[in-house]
Design an enzyme around this catalytic site. Sequence first.
Site, PDB file in Angstrom:
ATOM      1  N   LYS A 193      43.380  17.461  -8.941  1.00  0.00           N
ATOM      2  CA  LYS A 193      42.983  16.088  -9.252  1.00  0.00           C
ATOM      3  C   LYS A 193      41.455  15.961  -9.209  1.00  0.00           C
ATOM      4  O   LYS A 193      40.850  15.431 -10.113  1.00  0.00           O
ATOM      5  CB  LYS A 193      43.635  15.135  -8.252  1.00  0.00           C
ATOM      6  CG  LYS A 193      43.299  13.685  -8.475  1.00  0.00           C
ATOM      7  CD  LYS A 193      44.086  12.773  -7.557  1.00  0.00           C
ATOM      8  CE  LYS A 193      43.505  11.364  -7.620  1.00  0.00           C
ATOM      9  NZ  LYS A 193      44.205  10.408  -6.784  1.00  0.00           N
ATOM     10  N   GLY A 251      47.587  12.366  -5.472  1.00  0.00           N
ATOM     11  CA  GLY A 251      47.907  13.790  -5.620  1.00  0.00           C
ATOM     12  C   GLY A 251      49.369  14.094  -5.334  1.00  0.00           C
ATOM     13  O   GLY A 251      50.046  14.783  -6.108  1.00  0.00           O
ATOM     14  N   ARG A 252      49.888  13.567  -4.233  1.00  0.00           N
ATOM     15  CA  ARG A 252      51.272  13.890  -3.853  1.00  0.00           C
ATOM     16  C   ARG A 252      52.304  13.107  -4.658  1.00  0.00           C
ATOM     17  O   ARG A 252      53.499  13.222  -4.415  1.00  0.00           O
ATOM     18  CB  ARG A 252      51.457  13.692  -2.347  1.00  0.00           C
ATOM     19  CG  ARG A 252      51.040  12.341  -1.820  1.00  0.00           C
ATOM     20  CD  ARG A 252      50.914  12.340  -0.305  1.00  0.00           C
ATOM     21  NE  ARG A 252      50.380  11.092   0.224  1.00  0.00           N
ATOM     22  CZ  ARG A 252      49.084  10.811   0.354  1.00  0.00           C
ATOM     23  NH1 ARG A 252      48.177  11.683  -0.013  1.00  0.00           N
ATOM     24  NH2 ARG A 252      48.688   9.660   0.860  1.00  0.00           N
ATOM     25  N   GLU A 337      51.606  13.056   4.899  1.00  0.00           N
ATOM     26  CA  GLU A 337      50.251  12.728   4.445  1.00  0.00           C
ATOM     27  C   GLU A 337      50.174  11.234   4.111  1.00  0.00           C
ATOM     28  O   GLU A 337      49.110  10.618   4.218  1.00  0.00           O
ATOM     29  CB  GLU A 337      49.861  13.581   3.216  1.00  0.00           C
ATOM     30  CG  GLU A 337      48.373  13.557   2.932  1.00  0.00           C
ATOM     31  CD  GLU A 337      47.922  14.617   1.932  1.00  0.00           C
ATOM     32  OE1 GLU A 337      47.416  15.683   2.341  1.00  0.00           O
ATOM     33  OE2 GLU A 337      48.085  14.390   0.717  1.00  0.00           O
ATOM     34  N   HIS A 368      72.302  29.001  11.078  1.00  0.00           N
ATOM     35  CA  HIS A 368      72.217  30.248  11.834  1.00  0.00           C
ATOM     36  C   HIS A 368      70.834  30.427  12.447  1.00  0.00           C
ATOM     37  O   HIS A 368      70.450  31.541  12.822  1.00  0.00           O
ATOM     38  CB  HIS A 368      72.564  31.422  10.915  1.00  0.00           C
ATOM     39  CG  HIS A 368      73.946  31.262  10.349  1.00  0.00           C
ATOM     40  ND1 HIS A 368      75.071  31.699  11.002  1.00  0.00           N
ATOM     41  CD2 HIS A 368      74.381  30.634   9.225  1.00  0.00           C
ATOM     42  CE1 HIS A 368      76.144  31.377  10.282  1.00  0.00           C
ATOM     43  NE2 HIS A 368      75.745  30.735   9.211  1.00  0.00           N
ATOM     44  N   LYS A 497      38.251  19.885   6.604  1.00  0.00           N
ATOM     45  CA  LYS A 497      37.570  20.440   5.415  1.00  0.00           C
ATOM     46  C   LYS A 497      36.084  20.538   5.674  1.00  0.00           C
ATOM     47  O   LYS A 497      35.445  21.554   5.365  1.00  0.00           O
ATOM     48  CB  LYS A 497      37.788  19.518   4.204  1.00  0.00           C
ATOM     49  CG  LYS A 497      39.158  19.573   3.583  1.00  0.00           C
ATOM     50  CD  LYS A 497      39.149  18.744   2.295  1.00  0.00           C
ATOM     51  CE  LYS A 497      40.544  18.474   1.791  1.00  0.00           C
ATOM     52  NZ  LYS A 497      40.580  17.540   0.667  1.00  0.00           N
TER      53      LYS A 497
HETATM   54  O1  F6P Z   1      43.686  18.043   1.290  1.00  0.00           O
HETATM   55  C1  F6P Z   1      44.565  17.067   0.875  1.00  0.00           C
HETATM   56  C2  F6P Z   1      44.549  16.858  -0.601  1.00  0.00           C
HETATM   57  O2  F6P Z   1      43.518  16.022  -0.961  1.00  0.00           O
HETATM   58  C3  F6P Z   1      45.884  16.328  -1.058  1.00  0.00           C
HETATM   59  O3  F6P Z   1      45.989  14.970  -0.906  1.00  0.00           O
HETATM   60  C4  F6P Z   1      45.935  16.806  -2.466  1.00  0.00           C
HETATM   61  O4  F6P Z   1      47.235  16.781  -2.975  1.00  0.00           O
HETATM   62  C5  F6P Z   1      45.390  18.206  -2.302  1.00  0.00           C
HETATM   63  O5  F6P Z   1      44.380  18.076  -1.321  1.00  0.00           O
HETATM   64  C6  F6P Z   1      44.847  18.832  -3.539  1.00  0.00           C
HETATM   65  O6  F6P Z   1      43.825  18.073  -4.102  1.00  0.00           O
HETATM   66  P1  F6P Z   1      43.340  18.319  -5.582  1.00  0.00           P
HETATM   67  O7  F6P Z   1      44.491  18.042  -6.494  1.00  0.00           O
HETATM   68  O8  F6P Z   1      42.210  17.360  -5.791  1.00  0.00           O
HETATM   69  O9  F6P Z   1      42.900  19.730  -5.696  1.00  0.00           O
END
Ligand code: F6P
Length: 532
Positions: A193, A251-252, A337, A368, A497
Amino acid sequence: MWNDLKQRADAARENSILELCQQDSRFEDFSIKHGDLLFDYSKTHLKAADLDMLVDMAKDVPTRRSAMFSGEKINETEGRAVLHTALRNLDGGAVKVDGDDVMPEITATLKRMQQFADDVRSGVFKGQGGAITDVVNIGIGGSDLGPAMATLALAPYHNGPRTHFISNVDGADAADKLALLNPETTLVIVASKTFTTIETMTNATTVRKWMETVVRDPGAQFVAVSTATEKTAAFGIPSERVFGFEDWVGGRYSMWGPIGLSLMLAVGLDAFEEFLRGAQDMDVHFETADLAKNMPVMLALIGLWHHQGMGFPTRAVLPYDQRLSRLPAYLQQLEMESNGKSVAMDGSAVETVTGPVVWGEPGTNGQHAFYQLIHQGRTVVPCEFIVAAQGHEEHLTEHHTLLLANCLAQSEALMTGRSMDVARGLMAAKGFEGAELERQAAHRVFEGNKPSTTLIYPKLTPFVLGQLIALYEHRVFVEGVILGINSYDQWGVELGKELAVSLTPVVEGNQSADNKDSSTRGLVEYVHSLRG
Ligand code: F6P
């Protein structure tokens, strides 16, 4: 509200789930059927009066729901609309953001994706070595988990190139996957993204270098999927192979649009469209069904009942479907998240715990491994079973019968348990007596009265998968609304990060660790001693 919920839930611990389920109407009254999905929540401690209170907790959901579907900026900390639903609004009308209808752009991008996927699948689009045999999606988090989960889930529908996913910055991920591939017939999708994520950009650079050793124009075999189209150009991917989307797709929540390109390449245009239609069907149900008969709303309320009410710290997602083996990982991002927050939308502290820990593995494998704890451990784990009435393997129906029987047996066992008296009888029948009988019997007692829910569908088709995933998305939304949090930001991933950026030169040995704490400094020094 939270105290009332707790009090009621505490009182409900005394309810016998088995006795409740011995009432004939229990299943009918405590389940919801919509389309292909049946959601059964009869094996819980809930009574009718509890349900009324729970549904009342959702009273603000309709207003927030309209705000979401109509493009209001409900992601208030980032000033963004939340419109993944627009990506599957195949038959719907205009959806406006800041007064502009976003649907023409979404439709145009979907058409471009379809044309491109068609060209790749039919061999019109070629790599240096001929028709594309393999597709590699490079992405992480929402740019990986959704398409990876769905591509595996829909394996019976694969009729395109083989699809692979590289996500981890651990070079082992890229190395192991690239070892299987021919660069001359591989198409690479860089899915991000933001197009800044360190893992994805590192992997993309590595894969381009791998391709450069053999392919004269590697850029020609690269595609980008991103909101940051200026950055994709800087990486050398020409605009005709860039599929953009807007920042109002989280993103999610993004696999319904260009992030789903790898899935579309694997299963084809019709199956991908069915996947969107399934999600759209769930959107319409979520928008229109009464709260008490609304599947995402009730799934969310049961979640709040178990976590915020009864205080169970986790929930297990247990798909009795091998092809849903990535679903727990996908849901971990979607749910944790989104709702793993401590601060309410207005900046104040949230009064209650927020999202639970979500975990799981497919059945019967989990049986199991960790089911021992679920049945006899001290921690109660509400279990969410997921299963198809039929498998795709028509020649292996006996497998599916066993799978189903195991799934149903687990929820029955969790509810029924086994009393000391029954355990004594079993041990007496084996010849034990006196103190040894008591000791042996005690180990065979199952407390029971443990809650579970079950989702059943006819078969895992693209349509059903779309319904299922949209169901979970809306569950997260409803839980977030009731908790008063913003489910659409993820500030909690930022600190790690930032520190990784500052630690990189330290690990490289180009910067001193002196300004770090003793623990981190000690670890860095030990790593240096091992790396030489
Ligand atoms: O680190 C979390 C995050 O920002 C997620 O929310 C996202 O899905 C993922 O990193 C990847 O982000 P991108 O699609 O910008 O690479």
